[in-house]
Design a protein around this motif. Structure first.
Motif, PDB file in Angstrom:
ATOM      1  N   ALA A 106     -14.843 -20.791  46.526  1.00 31.48           N
ATOM      2  CA  ALA A 106     -14.234 -20.411  45.250  1.00 31.48           C
ATOM      3  C   ALA A 106     -12.962 -19.611  45.474  1.00 31.48           C
ATOM      4  O   ALA A 106     -11.949 -19.806  44.784  1.00 31.48           O
ATOM      5  CB  ALA A 106     -15.232 -19.602  44.414  1.00 31.48           C
ATOM      6  N   ALA A 107     -12.986 -18.708  46.455  1.00 36.52           N
ATOM      7  CA  ALA A 107     -11.791 -17.913  46.771  1.00 36.52           C
ATOM      8  C   ALA A 107     -10.658 -18.807  47.271  1.00 36.52           C
ATOM      9  O   ALA A 107      -9.497 -18.631  46.885  1.00 36.52           O
ATOM     10  CB  ALA A 107     -12.138 -16.849  47.813  1.00 36.52           C
ATOM     11  N   ALA A 108     -10.994 -19.770  48.135  1.00 34.97           N
ATOM     12  CA  ALA A 108      -9.971 -20.669  48.678  1.00 34.97           C
ATOM     13  C   ALA A 108      -9.316 -21.489  47.576  1.00 34.97           C
ATOM     14  O   ALA A 108      -8.090 -21.671  47.564  1.00 34.97           O
ATOM     15  CB  ALA A 108     -10.597 -21.590  49.722  1.00 34.97           C
ATOM     16  N   ILE A 109     -10.123 -21.990  46.636  1.00 34.27           N
ATOM     17  CA  ILE A 109      -9.577 -22.766  45.528  1.00 34.27           C
ATOM     18  C   ILE A 109      -8.652 -21.908  44.667  1.00 34.27           C
ATOM     19  O   ILE A 109      -7.577 -22.332  44.257  1.00 34.27           O
ATOM     20  CB  ILE A 109     -10.713 -23.354  44.672  1.00 34.27           C
ATOM     21  N   SER A 110      -9.085 -20.666  44.417  1.00 39.76           N
ATOM     22  CA  SER A 110      -8.304 -19.793  43.536  1.00 39.76           C
ATOM     23  C   SER A 110      -7.020 -19.299  44.191  1.00 39.76           C
ATOM     24  O   SER A 110      -6.122 -18.824  43.498  1.00 39.76           O
ATOM     25  CB  SER A 110      -9.156 -18.607  43.085  1.00 39.76           C
ATOM     26  N   GLY A 114      -2.637 -17.792  42.960  1.00 38.93           N
ATOM     27  CA  GLY A 114      -2.096 -16.447  43.145  1.00 38.93           C
ATOM     28  C   GLY A 114      -2.741 -15.474  42.169  1.00 38.93           C
ATOM     29  O   GLY A 114      -3.953 -15.378  42.083  1.00 38.93           O
ATOM     30  N   VAL A 115      -1.909 -14.748  41.412  1.00 42.72           N
ATOM     31  CA  VAL A 115      -2.441 -13.799  40.436  1.00 42.72           C
ATOM     32  C   VAL A 115      -2.606 -14.437  39.065  1.00 42.72           C
ATOM     33  O   VAL A 115      -3.083 -13.794  38.130  1.00 42.72           O
ATOM     34  CB  VAL A 115      -1.522 -12.557  40.314  1.00 42.72           C
ATOM     35  N   ILE A 122     -10.190 -26.840  37.620  1.00 40.32           N
ATOM     36  CA  ILE A 122     -10.257 -25.810  38.654  1.00 40.32           C
ATOM     37  C   ILE A 122     -11.028 -24.593  38.144  1.00 40.32           C
ATOM     38  O   ILE A 122     -11.836 -24.005  38.868  1.00 40.32           O
ATOM     39  CB  ILE A 122      -8.842 -25.394  39.101  1.00 40.32           C
ATOM     40  N   LEU A 123     -10.787 -24.216  36.911  1.00 38.33           N
ATOM     41  CA  LEU A 123     -11.512 -23.102  36.311  1.00 38.33           C
ATOM     42  C   LEU A 123     -13.010 -23.360  36.338  1.00 38.33           C
ATOM     43  O   LEU A 123     -13.806 -22.506  36.764  1.00 38.33           O
ATOM     44  CB  LEU A 123     -11.047 -22.899  34.861  1.00 38.33           C
ATOM     45  N   PHE A 124     -13.418 -24.562  35.919  1.00 33.82           N
ATOM     46  CA  PHE A 124     -14.847 -24.885  35.882  1.00 33.82           C
ATOM     47  C   PHE A 124     -15.429 -24.994  37.288  1.00 33.82           C
ATOM     48  O   PHE A 124     -16.609 -24.673  37.507  1.00 33.82           O
ATOM     49  CB  PHE A 124     -15.071 -26.163  35.091  1.00 33.82           C
ATOM     50  N   ALA A 125     -14.613 -25.438  38.256  1.00 36.45           N
ATOM     51  CA  ALA A 125     -15.085 -25.521  39.634  1.00 36.45           C
ATOM     52  C   ALA A 125     -15.398 -24.130  40.188  1.00 36.45           C
ATOM     53  O   ALA A 125     -16.422 -23.920  40.851  1.00 36.45           O
ATOM     54  CB  ALA A 125     -14.047 -26.213  40.511  1.00 36.45           C
ATOM     55  N   ALA A 202      -8.762 -14.508  44.178  1.00 38.52           N
ATOM     56  CA  ALA A 202      -9.356 -14.792  45.483  1.00 38.52           C
ATOM     57  C   ALA A 202      -9.862 -13.529  46.178  1.00 38.52           C
ATOM     58  O   ALA A 202     -10.867 -13.580  46.906  1.00 38.52           O
ATOM     59  CB  ALA A 202      -8.347 -15.507  46.379  1.00 38.52           C
ATOM     60  N   ALA A 203      -9.191 -12.410  45.978  1.00 43.63           N
ATOM     61  CA  ALA A 203      -9.500 -11.191  46.734  1.00 43.63           C
ATOM     62  C   ALA A 203     -10.934 -10.694  46.523  1.00 43.63           C
ATOM     63  O   ALA A 203     -11.670 -10.511  47.503  1.00 43.63           O
ATOM     64  CB  ALA A 203      -8.483 -10.101  46.405  1.00 43.63           C
TER      65      ALA A 203
END
Length: 229
Positions: A106-110, A114-115, A122-125, A202-203
């Motif tokens: 999830a972090a990698a996709i987001s 960026g911010v 993508i949101l639903f993923a 992602a952070a």
């Protein structure tokens, strides 16, 4: 090194996992648009608002979050059955690897956003990945049956803290554990908010995954068996 029979190494692990709940909910609520992926009570309430037509509430994110959470819990239940006669530590390590993998995905996709807040599929993923991770976590921790440390829900913890207090005529059992659980989720949420506001979605997800993995590895390496309950 001497063994402390009263020390349960699962307690600090679950307090650490409680902190990651705050991180994940900070990511989902602040970065995914008023949706919880660690705590389903809020989603059920928000889904009710959406069905009633309240402005600012759309039903799809809540349905995805609830469905993915249930899928994660189902998967964890099956894994638990397969490990019923095996080492608890090995089982928890497998659960940590599963949860960390999902959170890091999830972090990698987001990262691509960026911010900025993700949108569309993508949101639903991201909702689905974090929902499955937290559903898996909840079902796993439920099997441990350690009082006052569900790692995600504080309603009963706060109730017990007050209802069992000396002021209420009780003996205040597990007071430090209960207070610790509240402070852990609070700290995780505060740190998660700072991370997402400064560095993006992602952070907090990446940090949560790292804490789950390395915290469970530390528990796995603890040299003594846990006390029976």
């Amino acid at each position: 090194m001497t063994k402390d029979a009263n020390f349960d190494p699962r307690v600090p692990l679950l307090l650490l996992l409680s902190a990651t709940t705050g991180l994940v909910d900070a990511a989902s609520v602040l970065g995914l648009g008023k949706v919880f992926t660690a705590n389903m009570t809020g989603n059920v309430v928000f889904l009710g608002f959406a069905v009633a037509g309240a402005p600012g509430f759309a039903w799809p994110p809540f349905v995805v979050a609830i469905a993915s959470f249930l899928a994660g819990a189902l998967l964890a239940g099956r894994v638990a059955k397969r490990h019923a006669d095996r080492s608890e530590r090995r089982w928890l390590m497998i659960a940590a690897v599963v949860e960390t993998t999902l959170l890091w995905l999830a972090a990698a996709i987001s990262l691509t956003f960026g911010v900025a807040a993700p949108a569309g599929l993508i949101l639903f993923a991201i909702i689905a990945l974090t929902g499955v991770a937290m559903g898996f976590r909840n079902a796993t921790i439920r099997q441990l049956k350690i009082p006052d440390l569900t790692t995600t829900v504080l309603t009963l913890t706060l109730t017990g803290l007050v209802a069992d207090s000396v002021a209420a005529g009780g003996t205040n059992p597990n007071a430090r554990r209960r207070i610790g659980a509240v402070l852990a989720i609070f700290a995780g949420a505060a740190i998660g908010a700072v991370l997402i506001l400064r560095f993006g979605l992602a952070a907090p997800l990446a940090v949560a995954g790292a804490l789950v993995l390395f915290g469970t590895m530390a528990y796995f390496a603890y040299p003594f068996e846990t006390p029976s309950h």
